[in-house]
Scaffold this active site. Structure first.
Site, PDB file in Angstrom:
ATOM      1  N   LEU A 344      53.373 -14.014   7.085  1.00  0.00           N
ATOM      2  CA  LEU A 344      53.312 -14.178   8.534  1.00  0.00           C
ATOM      3  C   LEU A 344      51.900 -13.946   9.047  1.00  0.00           C
ATOM      4  O   LEU A 344      51.514 -14.490  10.075  1.00  0.00           O
ATOM      5  CB  LEU A 344      54.268 -13.198   9.217  1.00  0.00           C
ATOM      6  CG  LEU A 344      55.758 -13.439   9.033  1.00  0.00           C
ATOM      7  CD1 LEU A 344      56.546 -12.287   9.614  1.00  0.00           C
ATOM      8  CD2 LEU A 344      56.185 -14.750   9.676  1.00  0.00           C
ATOM      9  N   GLY A 345      51.164 -13.108   8.385  1.00  0.00           N
ATOM     10  CA  GLY A 345      49.810 -12.840   8.845  1.00  0.00           C
ATOM     11  C   GLY A 345      49.180 -11.742   8.019  1.00  0.00           C
ATOM     12  O   GLY A 345      49.835 -11.092   7.198  1.00  0.00           O
ATOM     13  N   GLY A 348      44.218  -5.800   9.254  1.00  0.00           N
ATOM     14  CA  GLY A 348      43.330  -4.870   8.582  1.00  0.00           C
ATOM     15  C   GLY A 348      44.082  -3.969   7.620  1.00  0.00           C
ATOM     16  O   GLY A 348      43.574  -3.589   6.577  1.00  0.00           O
ATOM     17  N   GLY A 350      47.086  -4.582   6.152  1.00  0.00           N
ATOM     18  CA  GLY A 350      47.945  -5.167   5.128  1.00  0.00           C
ATOM     19  C   GLY A 350      48.417  -6.552   5.493  1.00  0.00           C
ATOM     20  O   GLY A 350      48.046  -7.110   6.529  1.00  0.00           O
ATOM     21  N   LYS A 367      55.700  -5.322   6.096  1.00  0.00           N
ATOM     22  CA  LYS A 367      54.256  -5.141   5.992  1.00  0.00           C
ATOM     23  C   LYS A 367      53.931  -4.469   4.675  1.00  0.00           C
ATOM     24  O   LYS A 367      54.419  -3.373   4.391  1.00  0.00           O
ATOM     25  CB  LYS A 367      53.767  -4.289   7.162  1.00  0.00           C
ATOM     26  CG  LYS A 367      52.259  -4.084   7.152  1.00  0.00           C
ATOM     27  CD  LYS A 367      51.803  -3.444   8.436  1.00  0.00           C
ATOM     28  CE  LYS A 367      50.502  -4.084   8.910  1.00  0.00           C
ATOM     29  NZ  LYS A 367      50.226  -3.723  10.297  1.00  0.00           N
ATOM     30  N   ASP A 476      45.021   1.581  17.415  1.00  0.00           N
ATOM     31  CA  ASP A 476      44.613   0.208  17.089  1.00  0.00           C
ATOM     32  C   ASP A 476      45.207  -0.789  18.087  1.00  0.00           C
ATOM     33  O   ASP A 476      45.926  -1.716  17.705  1.00  0.00           O
ATOM     34  CB  ASP A 476      45.018  -0.133  15.653  1.00  0.00           C
ATOM     35  CG  ASP A 476      44.158  -1.257  15.073  1.00  0.00           C
ATOM     36  OD1 ASP A 476      43.189  -1.682  15.751  1.00  0.00           O
ATOM     37  OD2 ASP A 476      44.462  -1.713  13.964  1.00  0.00           O
TER      38      ASP A 476
END
Ligand SMILES: *[C@@H]1O[C@H](CO)[C@@H](O)[C@H](O)[C@H]1NC(C)=O
Ligand SMILES: *[C@@H]1O[C@H](CO)[C@@H](O)[C@H](O)[C@H]1NC(C)=O
Ligand SMILES: *[C@@H]1O[C@H](CO)[C@@H](O)[C@H](O)[C@H]1NC(C)=O
Ligand SMILES: *[C@@H]1O[C@H](CO)[C@@H](O)[C@H](O)[C@H]1NC(C)=O
Ligand SMILES: *[C@@H]1O[C@H](CO)[C@@H](O)[C@H](O)[C@H]1NC(C)=O
Ligand SMILES: *[C@@H]1O[C@H](CO)[C@@H](O)[C@H](O)[C@H]1NC(C)=O
Ligand SMILES: *[C@@H]1O[C@H](CO)[C@@H](O)[C@H](O)[C@H]1NC(C)=O
Length: 699
Positions: A344-345, A348, A350, A367, A476
């Site tokens: 999916l993406g 930074g 993982g 993740k 974050d």
């Protein structure tokens, strides 16, 4: 209730419905109408020899050839009449009408005819003459005759008869039970003119009535009638034939029926019963219907049971025991062994994969955290404690942590999955201008939705900072960590995990650790190296600017900007014509200083936005990005401004200088452009964290 019962319930109701259909069809009804007779009606009747359909009439006795001393019967052959009504509560009531025409052949009539109800339809032998085809000398009066008849006698046959022109009721015998003379009424049966006869039997009362009407030759109607109470069940058995009989003797006549109808009549009692049947049927139908519903319901429950159990178990587990601890094997299976097609993406911390947990029938985002060197010092218990804390956080603008897995060097976090993905994908769709579908999705981010997203993220951060018993720093805040649900509500993810996981091989699980993303880090971070409420607020300020402008914090503000005629005042920055990279905070502050705060709005919005909202968002963003952490509003204040309508802050027109340390021995430090720093040569985040103030002042 168990499932096998469903089947037996269904079959039971099928049997019940079949029984109802059979019962409902049981009826003593008999209806027919013959306005006249033609050869086509032959099959409706059975005829004794010599009887026939002729001259549009039933010829009860022969109308040709040897007509003397003949008897005959014509029997309705299609159906018999039921003695009892449908529910056997009373005898069947009926009504019948017919037109008879008796035409003497030699001036003098002989003998007569009758309408009969009988269980013995065949013509008795030697029933001509006075016997009228009803019976004969041997059987006269016998109970086995099973005859109830209304006779229309045209000749006096024995002494007790009034005359040769009467009608009467006969029961098993030719000797009438009751006779009704017609001559004193001027009705002549054997006149060759039609006689309308109507009869009615009331099965409840036993009243049997007969009416005769004949048109007078001088005009008007001649009438006669007779009635008696008779219990037909005393003479007749079930399956009653409807019969016309007649005879001739020395004198002959044509015994003709020109039309005939017959109908059973439902009396009140029967009607009541029929209503009862209907009610019963309705109730039965209802019962069957509800049985079916119940059956379908149980089948549906059985089908959805696993899923419900899974969902319930999941919630229970998370509530009672914290997040689910998954086996690595299960997550491998869920993500097709972390197949690139499921990616999916990548962030930074993982790579995120789309997974499907079979036992929960749930789509999840898994993740896979980059661990770098396996951190053997970290105890699993500490890790689990922190994951538990995070998973207990629940807010409508937070992504739910469902579970985790820590096996060997693998650290996996399982989150709620949002098919629309993260905000940055929509926000920067315009940057990928070659892709037209992305343009469309960029336009999806209307101002209303952007403002709602800003409010949602503020609300989530407020909950993390001030809402739960444990203060949680996000560390974050950025668009790629904000998911969107199908209603464009912001769902903040990845919160709190900075302490749990490692970034780029550096352990940041101590409170001294810095985490975050370049471009979102506050100035003081370079001195303190630690995250705080204020650094979250700073990052949120940058986030607001991004969402308002559609520009990324450090790289998007450059060339295109200086060619924008609307922003001429900023040309100084690009006097040499080289691409100019500005940090978004500086860029926004410049616009604000020129009183052009609204120019910060994304050009894709095409001016379609609420001006006061954009102005408010820009001011809030600048306030949050104040170089001095003490000047920044708390996220609670931000929420009050955004949602509760508190006064909007008035940031200074020029960006203030960064002062360090904030408390005592203050000295002004001229910071380099943060964006340049981050995008410039120094790429290693850890080097910034170890920078001293002196190294930062050098420009
Ligand atoms: C047949 O009926 C017509 C009128 O209905 C009558 O004039 C004629 O005499 C009848 N014929 C016989 C044979 O009865
Ligand atoms: C007519 O038929 C009856 C009954 O069958 C019979 O008794 C009688 O003799 C017959 N008459 C003639 C003239 O054939
Ligand atoms: C038959 O029934 C109808 C009404 O149902 C009636 O008008 C008619 O006169 C009856 N009689 C005959 C001989 O058709
Ligand atoms: C009755 O009339 C028929 C003709 O219609 C005739 O053949 C017969 O002989 C007559 N019988 C008597 C008894 O007059
Ligand atoms: C016709 O005669 C019968 C028998 O005598 C009698 O009962 C009836 O009342 C009379 N009808 C009339 C209208 O006179
Ligand atoms: C006729 O008789 C039967 C049995 O004898 C009885 O059930 C029924 O009610 C009677 N009906 C009338 C109308 O009298
Ligand atoms: C039979 O007689 C009773 C009593 O008079 C009446 O209520 C009912 O309607 C009659 N039934 C028929 C079918 O006429």
């Amino acid at each position: 209730m168990t499932i096998p019962n469903t089947n037996s319930m269904l079959s039971f109701s099928c049997m019940v419905s079949a029984a109802i259909v059979i019962l409902g069809r049981t009826c003593s009804c008999l209806h027919f109408t013959f306005p006249s007779f033609n050869p086509g009606n032959r099959d409706d009747f059975s005829f004794s020899p010599g009887s026939a359909i002729s001259n549009n009439s039933l010829q009860i006795t022969p109308n040709a050839g040897n007509m003397s001393h003949r008897s005959g019967r014509v029997v309705y052959a299609r159906e018999t009449l039921k003695l009892w009504n449908s529910k056997r509560t009373a005898l069947t009531s009926f009504r019948t009408e017919f037109v008879l025409n008796i035409l003497p052949q030699n001036g003098t009539a002989g003998e007569g005819m009758a309408f009969m109800l009988t269980n013995n339809p065949s013509l008795p032998s030697d029933s001509s003459g006075q016997w009228l085809g009803i019976c004969n000398s041997q059987r006269d009066g016998a109970k086995t005759n099973r005859v109830v008849a209304v006779e229309f006698d045209t000749r006096q046959s024995y002494a007790d008869e009034f005359d040769g022109n009467h009608f009467g009721f006969d029961f098993n015998s030719i000797k009438s039970f009751r006779q009704y003379p017609l001559s004193n009424q001027s009705i002549i049966l054997a006149s060759g003119s039609d006689v309308w006869v109507s009869m009615a039997y009331n099965g409840t009362t036993g009243l049997f009535g007969v009416d005769l009407v004949q048109h007078s030759t001088i005009g008007g109607q001649l009438k006669s009638s007779g009635s008696l109470i008779v219990n037909l069940s005393h003479y007749l058995a079930d399956d009653i034939y409807l019969v016309f009989a007649g005879s001739t003797g020395d004198f002959t006549q044509l015994n003709q029926i020109k039309s005939w109808n017959f109908t059973t009549v439902e009396n009140d009692a029967t009607v009541g019963i029929r209503v009862g049947i209907k009610v019963f049927l309705a109730i039965a139908a209802l019962v069957i219907f509800s049985t079916c519903l119940v059956g379908v319901f149980f089948m549906w429950r059985r089908l959805t049971r696993q899923r419900r159990l899974a969902n319930r178990n999941l919630e229970k587990m998370i509530d009672a025991h914290g997040p689910v601890k998954f086996k690595l094997r299960e997550l491998r299976r869920a993500t097709a062994n972390f197949s690139p097609t499921r990616k999916l993406g990548r962030g930074g911390s993982g790579t995120v994969y789309l997974g499907h947990i079979n036992r929960m029938n749930l789509e999840v985002a898994v993740k896979r955290v980059s661990m770098g060197n396996a951190d053997s010092n970290r105890g699993e218990q500490e890790f689990v404690a922190e994951v538990n804390t995070i998973s207990k956080l629940s807010h409508r603008n937070l992504v739910k942590l469902i579970g985790w897995c820590h096996e060997g060097s693998e650290l996996l976090l399982v989150y709620e999955y949002f098919p629309m993905g993260s905000l940055d994908k929509l926000l920067y769709a315009s940057a990928r201008e070659s892709n037209s579908s992305s343009e469309i999705s960029a336009l999806e981010l209307t101002w209303d939705r952007r403002y709602k997203i800003i409010c949602g993220v503020a609300s989530a951060l407020d909950y993390l900072h001030h809402g739960s018993s444990k203060r949680v720093l996000h560390r974050d805040v950025k668009p790629s960590n904000v998911m969107l649900d199908e209603d464009y509500n912001a769902r903040v993810g990845d919160f709190g995990l900075a302490r749990v996981i490692q970034y780029d091989g550096i352990t940041h699980h101590s409170t001294q650790a810095v985490a975050g993303t370049r471009g979102y880090m506050a100035y003081e971070c370079f001195f303190t190296g630690r995250a705080s409420l204020d650094t979250d607020v700073y990052a949120f300020g940058v986030f607001i600017m991004e969402v308002v402008s559609g520009r990324s914090p450090s790289s998007a503000v450059k060339y295109e900007y200086m060619h924008d005629s609307d922003h001429r005042g900023m040309e100084d920055y690009s006097s040499d014509g080289h691409p100019l990279t500005m940090h978004i905070v500086d860029w926004t502050w410049s616009l604000y200083g020129e009183g052009k705060a609204l120019h910060a709005a994304d050009r894709l919005l095409d001016g379609e936005f609420e001006q006061t909202q954009v102005d408010c968002a820009v001011r809030l963003a600048l306030a949050c990005c104040h170089p001095n952490p003490r000047e920044r509003p708390s996220i609670r204040t931000v929420v009050q401004v955004l949602i509760d309508g508190a006064p909007v802050p008035e940031p200074p027109v020029n960006k203030p200088a960064f002062v360090w340390p904030p408390g005592g021995n203050q000295r002004e430090i001229e910071l380099p452009d943060v964006g340049l720093l981050f995008t410039g040569g120094a790429r290693q985040q850890n080097s910034f964290c170890s920078m001293t103030s002196t190294s930062l002042t050098a420009r």
